[in-house]
Design an enzyme around this catalytic site. Sequence first.
Site, PDB file in Angstrom:
ATOM      1  N   SER A 124      46.022   7.171  46.630  1.00  0.00           N
ATOM      2  CA  SER A 124      46.388   7.769  47.921  1.00  0.00           C
ATOM      3  C   SER A 124      45.238   8.586  48.487  1.00  0.00           C
ATOM      4  O   SER A 124      44.448   9.170  47.747  1.00  0.00           O
ATOM      5  CB  SER A 124      47.604   8.673  47.710  1.00  0.00           C
ATOM      6  OG  SER A 124      47.808   9.503  48.837  1.00  0.00           O
ATOM      7  N   TYR A 149      51.917  15.790  43.523  1.00  0.00           N
ATOM      8  CA  TYR A 149      51.959  14.333  43.757  1.00  0.00           C
ATOM      9  C   TYR A 149      50.529  13.797  43.875  1.00  0.00           C
ATOM     10  O   TYR A 149      50.135  12.872  43.162  1.00  0.00           O
ATOM     11  CB  TYR A 149      52.751  14.006  45.025  1.00  0.00           C
ATOM     12  CG  TYR A 149      52.379  12.683  45.631  1.00  0.00           C
ATOM     13  CD1 TYR A 149      51.506  12.626  46.723  1.00  0.00           C
ATOM     14  CD2 TYR A 149      52.840  11.495  45.100  1.00  0.00           C
ATOM     15  CE1 TYR A 149      51.139  11.411  47.269  1.00  0.00           C
ATOM     16  CE2 TYR A 149      52.473  10.273  45.635  1.00  0.00           C
ATOM     17  CZ  TYR A 149      51.611  10.243  46.719  1.00  0.00           C
ATOM     18  OH  TYR A 149      51.228   9.036  47.250  1.00  0.00           O
ATOM     19  N   LYS A 153      47.938  11.278  41.273  1.00  0.00           N
ATOM     20  CA  LYS A 153      47.120  10.113  41.666  1.00  0.00           C
ATOM     21  C   LYS A 153      45.675  10.331  41.206  1.00  0.00           C
ATOM     22  O   LYS A 153      45.013   9.434  40.692  1.00  0.00           O
ATOM     23  CB  LYS A 153      47.163   9.924  43.185  1.00  0.00           C
ATOM     24  CG  LYS A 153      48.514   9.550  43.746  1.00  0.00           C
ATOM     25  CD  LYS A 153      48.996   8.208  43.217  1.00  0.00           C
ATOM     26  CE  LYS A 153      50.300   7.764  43.861  1.00  0.00           C
ATOM     27  NZ  LYS A 153      50.765   6.475  43.321  1.00  0.00           N
TER      28      LYS A 153
HETATM   29  C1  WQD Z   1      52.356  12.832  58.670  1.00  0.00           C
HETATM   30  C2  WQD Z   1      52.187  13.824  59.797  1.00  0.00           C
HETATM   31  C3  WQD Z   1      53.012  16.022  59.295  1.00  0.00           C
HETATM   32  C4  WQD Z   1      57.255  14.857  59.073  1.00  0.00           C
HETATM   33  C5  WQD Z   1      52.056  12.010  52.678  1.00  0.00           C
HETATM   34  C6  WQD Z   1      51.402  11.793  51.332  1.00  0.00           C
HETATM   35  C7  WQD Z   1      50.747  10.434  51.294  1.00  0.00           C
HETATM   36  C8  WQD Z   1      51.795   9.399  51.551  1.00  0.00           C
HETATM   37  C9  WQD Z   1      52.371   9.638  52.946  1.00  0.00           C
HETATM   38  C10 WQD Z   1      53.269   8.435  49.936  1.00  0.00           C
HETATM   39  C11 WQD Z   1      51.733  15.212  59.329  1.00  0.00           C
HETATM   40  C12 WQD Z   1      53.816  15.397  60.424  1.00  0.00           C
HETATM   41  C13 WQD Z   1      55.875  14.834  59.208  1.00  0.00           C
HETATM   42  C14 WQD Z   1      58.035  15.576  60.018  1.00  0.00           C
HETATM   43  C15 WQD Z   1      56.016  16.178  61.185  1.00  0.00           C
HETATM   44  N1  WQD Z   1      52.808   9.514  50.575  1.00  0.00           N
HETATM   45  N2  WQD Z   1      55.276  15.474  60.242  1.00  0.00           N
HETATM   46  N3  WQD Z   1      57.369  16.215  61.041  1.00  0.00           N
HETATM   47  O1  WQD Z   1      51.812  14.246  54.684  1.00  0.00           O
HETATM   48  O2  WQD Z   1      50.139  12.704  55.885  1.00  0.00           O
HETATM   49  O3  WQD Z   1      51.086  12.030  53.679  1.00  0.00           O
HETATM   50  O4  WQD Z   1      52.974  10.960  52.934  1.00  0.00           O
HETATM   51  O5  WQD Z   1      52.943   7.294  50.055  1.00  0.00           O
HETATM   52  O6  WQD Z   1      50.167  10.208  50.033  1.00  0.00           O
HETATM   53  O7  WQD Z   1      50.404  12.775  51.161  1.00  0.00           O
HETATM   54  O8  WQD Z   1      52.551  12.021  55.669  1.00  0.00           O
HETATM   55  O9  WQD Z   1      54.436  11.326  57.058  1.00  0.00           O
HETATM   56  O10 WQD Z   1      54.670  13.439  55.671  1.00  0.00           O
HETATM   57  O11 WQD Z   1      53.181  13.463  57.664  1.00  0.00           O
HETATM   58  O12 WQD Z   1      55.446  16.767  62.127  1.00  0.00           O
HETATM   59  O13 WQD Z   1      59.291  15.675  59.951  1.00  0.00           O
HETATM   60  O14 WQD Z   1      53.445  14.036  60.428  1.00  0.00           O
HETATM   61  O15 WQD Z   1      52.775  17.410  59.535  1.00  0.00           O
HETATM   62  O16 WQD Z   1      50.851  15.746  60.309  1.00  0.00           O
HETATM   63  P1  WQD Z   1      51.352  12.865  55.030  1.00  0.00           P
HETATM   64  P2  WQD Z   1      53.810  12.545  56.489  1.00  0.00           P
END
Ligand code: WQD
Length: 333
Positions: A124, A149, A153
């Site tokens: 990741s 998490y 990785k």
């Molecule tokens: C994306 C953006 C949030 C939810 C993580 C893991 C990565 C992979 C994907 C597993 C950010 C914003 C999110 C919400 C929001 N995991 N957001 N409101 O954190 O980039 O990555 O998930 O495969 O390894 O690290 O992904 O989708 O959680 O967030 O504003 O309700 O959306 O702040 O900017 P992230 P995400």
Amino acid sequence: MKVLLTGGLGFIGSHTCVELLNDGYDVVVIDNLSNSKMTMIDKIKEITKKDFSFYNIDYRDRNALEEVFEKEKVEAVINFAGFKAVGESVKEPLMYYDNNVCGAICLLETMKKYNVKKFVFSSSATVYGNPDVVPITEEAKIGRATNPYGTTKLVIEYILDDLYKSDNTWDIVVLRYFNPIGAHESGLIGEEPNGIPNNLMPYVTRVAKGVLEKLSVFGNDYNTHDGTGVRDYIHVVDLAKGHIKAIEKLDKENKGFFVYNLGTGKGYSVLDIVNAFKEENNVDVPYVIAPRRPGDIDSCYSDPTKAKNELGFVARRTLKDMVRDSWNYQLKN
Ligand code: WQD
């Protein structure tokens, strides 16, 4: 070539299973159903019109794993199994280290016992932590994951590096995923997290469907074009096809330890995603600006050049494809 997928009924695993079957590979899937459903098996068969072996086992169960290796002449393994909710990992680090790290060690030891040494690891972009520079290349510093998490990785990448150094008859490809979203065009398979989604897209699709009231946008004071977090979203079918390229590399060449980013090289903000979703699907997504989420970073997107040059991998699907296919899956499920 017969490929074993651990966690093969999950979001990425099921899409990769479809692509492998479509390309004529024999596939064996193991999954403990902790974050997936048996119904996925029939959906994969419906899409591909192909059959594959499935074992409902936990990859930490060494005896059960050995029985699979005894029975199936596996030639390569893709390891998708693992917990992946960032917030949950902060609350339950031991559960994450046991499942993700101990599970990987059990799998690798079993592979070694049966002399199966072609391995693709689902890593990741979180291993880069908060990058000093974007776009991120594979040469960027790792080792600053911002949550357990991401650290699992990282640890597994270190294990694989040490393993290869101890025995260069291994053939290992590490794939660092950026942000997988979207779904197969059939709408039969897609992202189905347990409970309230942590990730952005499954939350957006549930708000659009009225299952959840509104989206909380976690912060609009980041150092980005519109203040909301920027990520490199890649269509899950493109991501799955990246695994086919990795398997082809393992099938062709032998012996090596390779690391590739799987991303598009483009960064989109939370509001870019929300607006594209609303426009493409002609549906509303009510949202409020909420406080930042702990551990989040401003901006993260890949330099995908190395995967293009060495794997011949290029993500083809557009942001419109991603938001359309995500919505199509939600509507059908
Ligand atoms: C994306 C953006 C949030 C939810 C993580 C893991 C990565 C992979 C994907 C597993 C950010 C914003 C999110 C919400 C929001 N995991 N957001 N409101 O954190 O980039 O990555 O998930 O495969 O390894 O690290 O992904 O989708 O959680 O967030 O504003 O309700 O959306 O702040 O900017 P992230 P995400």
